[in-house]
Design a protein around this motif. Structure first.
Motif, mmCIF file in Angstrom:
data_model
loop_
_atom_site.group_PDB
_atom_site.id
_atom_site.type_symbol
_atom_site.label_atom_id
_atom_site.label_comp_id
_atom_site.label_asym_id
_atom_site.label_seq_id
_atom_site.Cartn_x
_atom_site.Cartn_y
_atom_site.Cartn_z
ATOM 1 N N GLU A 167 -0.641 11.077 -12.900
ATOM 2 C CA GLU A 167 -1.899 10.591 -13.533
ATOM 3 C C GLU A 167 -1.492 10.159 -14.725
ATOM 4 O O GLU A 167 -2.429 9.568 -15.502
ATOM 5 N N PRO A 190 -0.398 5.123 -16.876
ATOM 6 C CA PRO A 190 -1.765 4.366 -16.621
ATOM 7 C C PRO A 190 -1.249 3.417 -15.137
ATOM 8 O O PRO A 190 -0.301 2.980 -15.115
ATOM 9 N N ALA A 191 -2.490 3.674 -14.198
ATOM 10 C CA ALA A 191 -2.247 2.571 -12.963
ATOM 11 C C ALA A 191 -1.732 1.152 -13.440
ATOM 12 O O ALA A 191 -1.219 0.653 -12.529
ATOM 13 N N GLU A 192 -2.212 0.660 -14.429
ATOM 14 C CA GLU A 192 -1.956 -0.720 -14.818
ATOM 15 C C GLU A 192 -0.424 -0.863 -14.817
ATOM 16 O O GLU A 192 0.052 -1.931 -14.530
ATOM 17 N N ARG A 219 2.391 1.579 -3.603
ATOM 18 C CA ARG A 219 1.495 1.945 -4.383
ATOM 19 C C ARG A 219 0.940 3.533 -4.391
ATOM 20 O O ARG A 219 1.181 4.163 -5.167
ATOM 21 N N SER A 220 1.231 3.863 -3.215
ATOM 22 C CA SER A 220 0.863 5.451 -3.018
ATOM 23 C C SER A 220 1.841 6.156 -3.385
ATOM 24 O O SER A 220 1.632 7.326 -4.000
ATOM 25 N N VAL A 239 7.686 4.122 -16.798
ATOM 26 C CA VAL A 239 6.414 3.856 -15.988
ATOM 27 C C VAL A 239 6.852 5.138 -14.916
ATOM 28 O O VAL A 239 5.721 5.615 -14.358
ATOM 29 N N ALA A 266 2.250 6.189 -7.165
ATOM 30 C CA ALA A 266 1.229 7.030 -7.798
ATOM 31 C C ALA A 266 1.611 8.576 -7.647
ATOM 32 O O ALA A 266 1.150 9.316 -8.507
ATOM 33 N N ARG A 267 2.031 8.845 -6.675
ATOM 34 C CA ARG A 267 2.200 10.251 -6.375
ATOM 35 C C ARG A 267 3.376 10.745 -7.386
ATOM 36 O O ARG A 267 3.302 11.834 -7.961
ATOM 37 N N ARG A 324 1.897 1.085 -13.368
ATOM 38 C CA ARG A 324 2.628 1.276 -12.030
ATOM 39 C C ARG A 324 2.166 -0.238 -11.111
ATOM 40 O O ARG A 324 3.124 -0.920 -10.535
ATOM 41 N N ASP A 325 0.959 -0.783 -11.410
ATOM 42 C CA ASP A 325 0.724 -1.879 -10.458
ATOM 43 C C ASP A 325 1.520 -3.125 -11.141
ATOM 44 O O ASP A 325 2.118 -3.985 -10.246
ATOM 45 N N GLU A 335 0.931 -1.285 -0.158
ATOM 46 C CA GLU A 335 0.048 -0.058 -0.128
ATOM 47 C C GLU A 335 0.870 1.359 0.024
ATOM 48 O O GLU A 335 0.575 2.364 -0.629
#
Length: 610
Positions: A130, A133-135, A121-122, A570, A125-126, A137-138, A118
């Motif tokens: 944006e 794409p989140a995919e 991921r936070s 990424v 993302a920061r 990063r994940d 978590e």
């Protein structure tokens, strides 16, 4: 555009292509050359002469992304070849610090680094923003640890946590002041045998057998002022003595990483063809089915039954592409990237209609244009007793900020009436007496040819220094006076230098109350020219979470993958921490290999013939 070939080489390839390409752009040889396809075992492949060869997977590029992908594919039962444009393997990886940023990996867990998915991921993302794409990063966070587990199992590499090398934004949500970076443990390159001579050279030359780690470097920059610096020096000397006694050739940093991956490929029987530049991609029946290369100076067609991975690096050595996509002033003289990185793979993908992103950005860093090549300033800006100023003699950024941010500030502020390019790193004699500077130990005079080249200047007072470098004398005097007051209080009221744990990593812990601040008050004074250097470009082919190259409409190009600096990274326009270039490069190379070695037809929709 951007092939990186000589005129004679281009003429030979174009002549070879003229009568062989079909009207749709798919090479006719794919239909007629089956009888000429050479199928050899891995020992023969390194020496055979041929017109056409065939593998399951073709990997273009021998940096960390390409070698990780090839190793993964080989262990999953695929036949694979690695094609390298230059006469040495390792690419920019071999020239790098060799750090790997992959949160949650086994090495970090065993070192006791407190982290959670978590938090990572936070943070990502920061940092990435944006636009990424989140995919993607994940995918990095989910598969990075598994990738490293595999590499450690399939190679003789060993990795260690770099203690305290903070994430570059440790105060951001999810950031870690303790850091998430790992690096290679010094590695005996002798296991490569004759192949060691083909390892790309490091960015900064070091004496043969001397292995300095990132953890060592932090303390070495302090010269003899800190007990940890003395301890690090003794450790390096002991390591050298032991290696000489045992007849070993110890490597560290990116040299160790590239050599360790190559050792894994040797053990797995994966051929690496040097001097084999990518000329173009081959398309048949709506898919990428191979590549055209030069092999020993002769055109060759390499077929790929499952697909092709572009891992050819960025385009930092291609002046035409840099001028087309990036902000002026820009060129190829300020980069430390591998000499073969001219964007060949990116351009080949563009010819098939691939989407690109981040082409205007790079892994920037303030650099000194020394006569023999740029020096990337890593610790120099953080150490106390220096300021970085523009043409008005004014500070414009936290000197200790992450290097990408510092160059973004240079470009953002650059104007005809107030130039920020070049900027100037100004310091005094105390700074020079205390710290290593551009690889030179404390107190040693700066080389005369640095002055002759206009890379550094020296003057008895700030006024004469300002006149020598062409900045406003009043502005420089006021800037230094104000900065000196900050040093006394320990608070940089202008840019917050020293507030972040990242700033302090390369500070001097003996300087208080702020390890990044000290007054400039001991003559003579110095100024080093600062230009927007880089470790390589970070823009390239857009990909999905499986490393498949995408068209502008988001559909994948079948059979085509990209990883590393040949892809749109990424990290977006930022930089999460040390190793945030190599960690994602290896992870997405690994993911490409996983996808390529799944069931046939899983790699995307059909490609429209160009």
């Amino acid at each position: 555009m951007g092939t990186g070939l000589t005129a004679d080489e281009r003429e030979r390839v174009e002549a070879d292509q003229t009568e062989s390409d079909s009207a749709e752009g798919a090479p006719a040889e794919l239909d007629t050359a089956e009888s000429n396809t050479v199928k050899l075992d891995t020992a023969e492949l390194n020496t055979a002469e041929f017109d056409t060869a065939e593998f399951d997977i073709v990997v273009a590029g021998s940096g960390a992304a390409g070698m990780t992908a090839a190793l993964t594919a080989a262990h999953r039962g695929a036949t694979v070849v690695v094609l390298e444009k230059t006469g040495s393997f390792g690419g920019s990886t071999a020239r790098s610090g060799g750090g790997i940023w992959a949160p949650g990996n086994t090495v970090l867990r065993r070192a006791g680094v407190a982290d959670t998915p978590e938090l990572a991921r936070s943070y990502l993302a920061r940092v990435a923003g944006e636009d990424v794409p989140a995919e993607l990063r994940d995918a990095l966070l989910e598969h990075g640890p598994a990738m490293l587990d595999f590499v450690l199992a399939a190679t003789p590499l060993r990795l260690a946590w770099v203690p305290g090398y903070a994430d570059y934004y440790p105060e951001a949500p999810g950031g870690l002041a303790s850091g998430r970076s790992v690096e290679p443990v010094p590695f005996n390159g002798s296991v490569l045998g004759a192949e060691l001579a083909r390892l790309n050279r490091p960015y900064l030359p070091v004496p043969r057998g001397v292995a300095v780690t990132q953890a060592d470097y932090r303390w070495l920059t302090l010269g003899p002022r800190h007990p940890r610096a003395v301890l690090a020096s003794a450790k390096i000397a002991g390591r050298l003595a032991r290696s000489r006694l045992l007849g070993q050739r110890m490597l560290s940093l990116g040299q160790a990483l590239a050599a360790g991956l190559r050792a894994g490929l040797l053990a797995s029987g994966v051929p690496v063809w040097l001097d084999s530049p990518l000329i173009d991609l081959v398309v048949a029946d709506g898919r990428v089915t191979g590549v055209r290369i030069l092999r020993d100076g002769k055109p060759a067609l390499i077929r790929a039954r499952r697909g092709v991975l572009i891992a050819t690096g960025g385009f930092e050595r291609n002046s035409q592409l840099r001028q087309e996509y990036q902000q002026a002033p820009i060129g190829t003289d300020w980069t430390t990237g591998a000499t073969g990185n001219t964007g060949d793979g990116i351009v080949a993908g563009q010819r098939l209609g691939a989407a690109t992103g981040l082409m205007d950005d790079a892994w920037w860093g303030p650099s000194i244009p020394l006569p023999r090549g740029p020096y990337f300033c890593l610790a120099e800006r953080n150490l106390p007793g220096c300021v970085m100023v523009n043409g008005a003699g004014r500070r414009f950024v936290n000197e200790s900020a992450p290097y990408v941010d510092a160059v973004h500030a240079m470009y953002a502020g650059n104007a005809a009436d107030t130039p920020h390019i070049p900027a100037w790193l100004v310091f005094d004699q105390r700074y020079r007496d205390r710290y290593v500077f551009a690889g030179l130990p404390p107190r040693r005079p700066l080389p005369r040819h640095w002055y002759t080249a206009g890379a550094v200047f020296r003057a008895p007072d700030l006024g004469k220094l300002a006149a020598a470098i062409g900045v406003d004398a009043g502005g420089l005097a006021q800037t230094v006076a104000r900065f000196n007051s900050f040093a006394l209080t320990g608070v940089d009221a202008e840019f917050g230098r020293g507030d972040s744990a990242y700033d302090r990593y390369y500070g001097d812990p003996r300087v208080r109350p702020n390890p990044n601040l000290a007054p400039l008050d001991r003559a003579p004074f110095y100024a080093a020219k600062i230009v927007p250097g880089d470790l390589g470009t970070k823009g390239g082919l857009r990909t999905d979470a499986r490393a498949r190259v995408l068209r502008p409409d988001g559909r994948p190009i079948p059979g085509l993958y990209a990883a590393g600096n040949a892809s749109a990274l990424v990290m977006g326009r930022s930089y999460a921490g040390a190793g945030a270039t190599i960690g994602p490069a290896m992870t997405f190379g690994y993911l490409a290999a996983l996808d390529l070695t799944t069931a046939p037809g899983a790699s995307g929709n059909e490609l429209d013939n160009p």
